[in-house]
Design an enzyme around this catalytic site. Sequence first.
Site, mmCIF file in Angstrom:
data_model
loop_
_atom_site.group_PDB
_atom_site.id
_atom_site.type_symbol
_atom_site.label_atom_id
_atom_site.label_comp_id
_atom_site.label_asym_id
_atom_site.label_seq_id
_atom_site.Cartn_x
_atom_site.Cartn_y
_atom_site.Cartn_z
ATOM 1 N N HIS A 179 0.654 -1.193 0.041
ATOM 2 C CA HIS A 179 -0.173 -0.191 -0.109
ATOM 3 C C HIS A 179 1.054 1.092 0.046
ATOM 4 C CE1 HIS A 179 -3.511 2.524 0.726
ATOM 5 N NE2 HIS A 179 -2.809 3.043 1.570
ATOM 6 N N SER A 206 -36.143 19.670 15.305
ATOM 7 C CA SER A 206 -35.577 20.165 16.216
ATOM 8 C C SER A 206 -34.619 21.216 15.789
ATOM 9 C CB SER A 206 -34.431 19.204 16.915
ATOM 10 O OG SER A 206 -35.652 18.376 17.884
ATOM 11 N N GLU A 234 -25.196 11.412 8.844
ATOM 12 C CA GLU A 234 -24.612 12.462 8.749
ATOM 13 C C GLU A 234 -23.457 12.887 7.721
ATOM 14 O OE1 GLU A 234 -26.467 12.172 12.622
ATOM 15 O OE2 GLU A 234 -25.028 10.856 11.557
ATOM 16 N N ARG A 289 -30.899 26.205 21.349
ATOM 17 C CA ARG A 289 -32.122 25.518 21.757
ATOM 18 C C ARG A 289 -32.989 26.506 22.458
ATOM 19 N NH1 ARG A 289 -32.985 20.311 25.587
ATOM 20 N NH2 ARG A 289 -35.157 19.606 24.940
#
Length: 382
Positions: free
Chosen positions: A19, A103, A124, A231
């Site tokens: 590699h 949210s 995500e 929040r």
Amino acid sequence: ARTLKGRGVSFLEDKEGWHGKALKPDEAEKALDELGREPSRTFEVAKPPDWSPPPLKNVPFMSIVMPTYAEPVATRKAYGEALAVLGRSQSEVVVLDAEVSNSTHSEDFKKEHPERFFEMYIAEQQMVAAAVGMQVLGLVPFASTFAAFLTRAYDFIRMAAVSRANIRLSGSHAGVSIGEDGPSQMALEDLAMMRAVHGSTVLYPCDGNQTAQLVREMAMRDGISYIRTTREKTPIVHPPDARFFAGGSSQLRAGKNDKVTVIAAGITVHEALKAHDELAKEGIAIRVIDAYSVKPIDKGGILAHVKATGYRFVVVEDHWAEGGLGDAVLAALAEADSGAVTLRYRHLAVREMPGSARPAELLDAAGISAKHIVAAVRTLLD
């Protein structure tokens, strides 16, 4: 996928230790003999169907009238409402979310423009990857989730910067101020994370009017931009006609007799204003600066304010002590031409693992509430 590294070359195929290792000339010749020496090989792949955004008269972003607020509102709510407004005038605006749109309030965009909203579920990395692909098509993507969960996508964010992508990220529920959800949901490293991304813009608004303006600013910026939202509902401290831009800061309280500059952003702006009022009762004047642009930070403005108060200043942030607003301010002062001076400085930040409690209790326990700012100012003056 049944992948074999080095497939087709007898001395490489499925062998350890090759590699990242360049072949020697004789090895390269042998490999070419086995693979074939065609100078160029073309592989046909399926092409996606033709696509264009739905027809809509696109208004220049600066001409779009953004929402304004007079009553307390959570900056995450202002973020969602600002997106919905942008979507009415710009067909290129698309929004992605990682299954928390109720949210982050990106659902406000979803309700008005469902055909341009993409639910990425709890993925995500895929959300950021899709946003990168969308901007290749000329779209203006905004992707949102809890700020703590963006850590899962950091490799993709980093590679988006390598690719010179133009994407916009929103992280809600940041800091101990989220309250009862506890430390697993509290982003306390996100400012450091996003500041470290090449060419990034990092914004942290404190009220609804500021948030709406900064969302529009993000839509117009190249590179990777990040907005940190809160929040809880927060009071409105900026007038509707105020203007905000990346690289700026806002002077909220100032006078010729100010003894200390307090620099804050987001939720701690409101704690700094409470501290100002408390100290004013004792005849102690302090200057309060809203450093809403964490990167790029307002180097000249911050230096001028700190200099005006005898190089006495306090930075207060709802973030770990490392890599956030405090480090950004110190770096700005170090790079500025301030001459040989002694800085008298206190940094209030989260330094112990928080628990689960009401927001005010957690801010106090972390040492970043108004009473701790008052104490830090008194220490500097003593």
